[in-house]
Design an enzyme around this catalytic site. Structure first.
Site, short mmCIF file in Angstrom:
data_model
loop_
_atom_site.label_atom_id
_atom_site.label_comp_id
_atom_site.label_asym_id
_atom_site.label_seq_id
_atom_site.Cartn_x
_atom_site.Cartn_y
_atom_site.Cartn_z
N GLN A 73 0.82 -1.21 0.00
CA GLN A 73 0.00 0.00 0.00
C GLN A 73 0.86 1.26 0.00
O GLN A 73 0.45 2.31 0.48
CB GLN A 73 -0.97 -0.01 1.18
N SER A 74 2.05 1.17 -0.57
CA SER A 74 2.98 2.30 -0.61
C SER A 74 2.47 3.41 -1.52
O SER A 74 2.26 3.22 -2.72
CB SER A 74 4.34 1.82 -1.11
N ASN A 75 2.31 4.60 -0.94
CA ASN A 75 1.98 5.78 -1.75
C ASN A 75 3.14 6.15 -2.67
O ASN A 75 2.94 6.59 -3.80
CB ASN A 75 1.64 6.95 -0.83
#
Length: 334
Positions: A73-75
Site C-alpha cells: 500500500q505504498s503511496n
C-alpha cells in the site's frame, strides 16, 4: 536537460481550518492545511515533489525503467509508477510477500480482488517484483538493487529510486515547499508533517529551520530523525544535530501498519470539522501529533500553524483494519 521534470502545478493550496482549530484548542485563525494531496499526478501526494528531481536525474542517466521499493500500500510506489508513465518510462515496484498484518498487506491470494494503492499500481502499468525474503526498508532496498541488476542483464537501463524517494536530491522538493509555505503564511510558527523516510521533514527544516518544523514519526524507519538530519546537512552544507529536530514519536502505536486509536480519532476529527480526508499511516498520524502537541502546550493558541497534508488517501481503501473500524462507527449510528 532541466534540473526537474515537472509533474504538477505549483504552488499547492493553503486552506484555513477554523473549525478544526477550535475543536482541538486553537483559535479559529491559527490553523491552515497545506494541501500537498492536491498535486494531481496519480492520485496526488508529497512524493510528487521528490520525484520531479529524481525522474529528471533518471533521464539524465539515460534510464528507461524506474525501480523502487515499498509495501503493497505504498503511496511512494504508486506515485513512482505514475511518474514513470508521465515520463514514458517503465516501472518496477519491489514489494514484500507474503506478509501477515492487520492491514491486509502482502501479495494478494489468487483470485482475491486488489484494493487501494495496488489497484492503482496495476492501472498505471507497473510491474510488481515480490521479494519473498524482504520485510523492512533495508531488505527491500537490497532486493530492489538485485532487481536493477537483473534488469541490466536483460538490456534494460534501470534507475533505483530510493525508498520513499528520500535522498538529499529528493528532499529538494520540500526545500521548495518550505519556500511556498513562507510565501503563503509568512508568520508561520509551526509546520507539522508526518516523518516517514525523512526527506519531507528534511526539506522543510532546510527551508524553515528546525525550530518551526514538527515531525510526527510514523514508524517507517527505526531512527528517522538521524536520516532526516543527515539530509538536512547535505541540503544546507552544514551538520544538523539530530537533537535540534522537533520529533514526536508517540503516535506510532503498535506498529507502522497498525491503526492506532488516537490516529483514527484524529482522522475523524479532521473529516468532521473540515471535510478533509486523511490516511491511517501518514497524515492521520501527523494530525494526531498536532492534536497531542496542542494538548501538551507545545503548540499554543495564537501561534500560526500549518498541517502538511502529504496525501495517501488511496492507502485507506487498502487498509482492512481501518475499513472494519470505521465501518463500525457508521453502524453505531443506525
Amino acid at each position: 536537460m532541466p534540473e526537474k521534470f515537472t509533474l504538477a502545478v505549483w504552488p499547492t493550496p493553503m486552506e484555513p481550518a477554523p473549525r478544526l482549530a477550535e475543536a482541538i484548542g486553537l483559535r479559529a485563525g491559527d490553523l491552515w492545511i497545506k494541501r500537498d494531496d492536491l498535486t494531481g499526478l496519480g492520485g496526488g501526494g508529497n512524493k510528487v515533489r521528490k520525484l520531479e528531481w529524481l525522474v529528471a536525474d533518471a533521464l539524465r542517466h539515460g534510464a528507461d525503467t524506474l525501480v523502487t521499493s515499498g509495501g503493497p500500500q505504498s503511496n511512494h510506489a504508486r506515485l513512482t509508477a505514475a511518474a514513470a508513465a508521465r515520463a514514458g518510462l517503465d516501472a518496477v515496484l519491489v514489494m514484500p510477500a507474503p506478509a501477515d498484518s492487520p492491514s491486509g498487506a502482502g501479495k494478494p491470494a489468487a483470485g482475491k480482488p486488489i484494493a487501494g494503492n495496488l489497484l492503482l499500481d496495476a492501472l498505471l502499468g507497473a510491474r510488481i517484483a515480490w521479494a519473498e525474503e524482504a520485510s523492512g526498508p533495508a531488505e527491500l532496498t537490497d532486493a530492489a538493487r538485485r532487481t536493477c541488476a537483473a534488469l541490466s542483464e536483460r538490456g534494460a537501463r534501470p534507475y533505483l529510486v530510493p525508498f520513499g524517494g528520500s535522498s538529499a536530491l529528493g528532499a529538494r522538493g520540500y526545500l521548495e515547499a518550505g519556500a511556498e509555505i513562507l510565501a503563503q503564511r509568512p508568520d508561520v510558527r509551526h509546520v507539522v508533517t508526518a516523518l516517514g523516510s525523512g526527506a519531507t521533514m528534511a526539506g522543510l527544516v532546510a527551508a524553515l529551520g528546525p525550530e518551526r518544523v514538527l515531525g510526527v514519526d510514523v514508524g517507517a524507519l527505526p531512527d528517522p530523525g538521524r536520516t532526516a538530519a543527515a539530509m538536512v546537512g547535505e541540503l544546507t552544507g552544514g551538520a544538523q544535530p539530530v537533537e535540534a529536530l522537533r520529533i514526536r514519536a508517540d503516535q506510532v502505536g503498535e506498529a507502522y501498519a497498525v491503526l492506532y486509536q488516537p490516529v483514527l480519532d484524529a482522522m475523524t476529527a479532521v473529516a468532521a470539522a473540515e471535510g478533509v480526508l486523511l490516511d491511517p499511516v501518514y497524515t492521520g498520524r501527523a494530525a494526531a501529533g498536532l492534536i497531542a502537541a496542542v494538548r501538551d502546550g507545545h503548540i499554543r493558541p495564537g501561534e500560526p500553524t500549518v498541517l502538511v497534508h502529504t496525501g495517501g488517501l488511496p492507502g485507506l481503501f487498502g487498509h482492512a483494519e481501518a475499513s472494519a473500524r470505521t465501518g463500525r462507527l457508521l453502524r453505531a449510528q443506525d
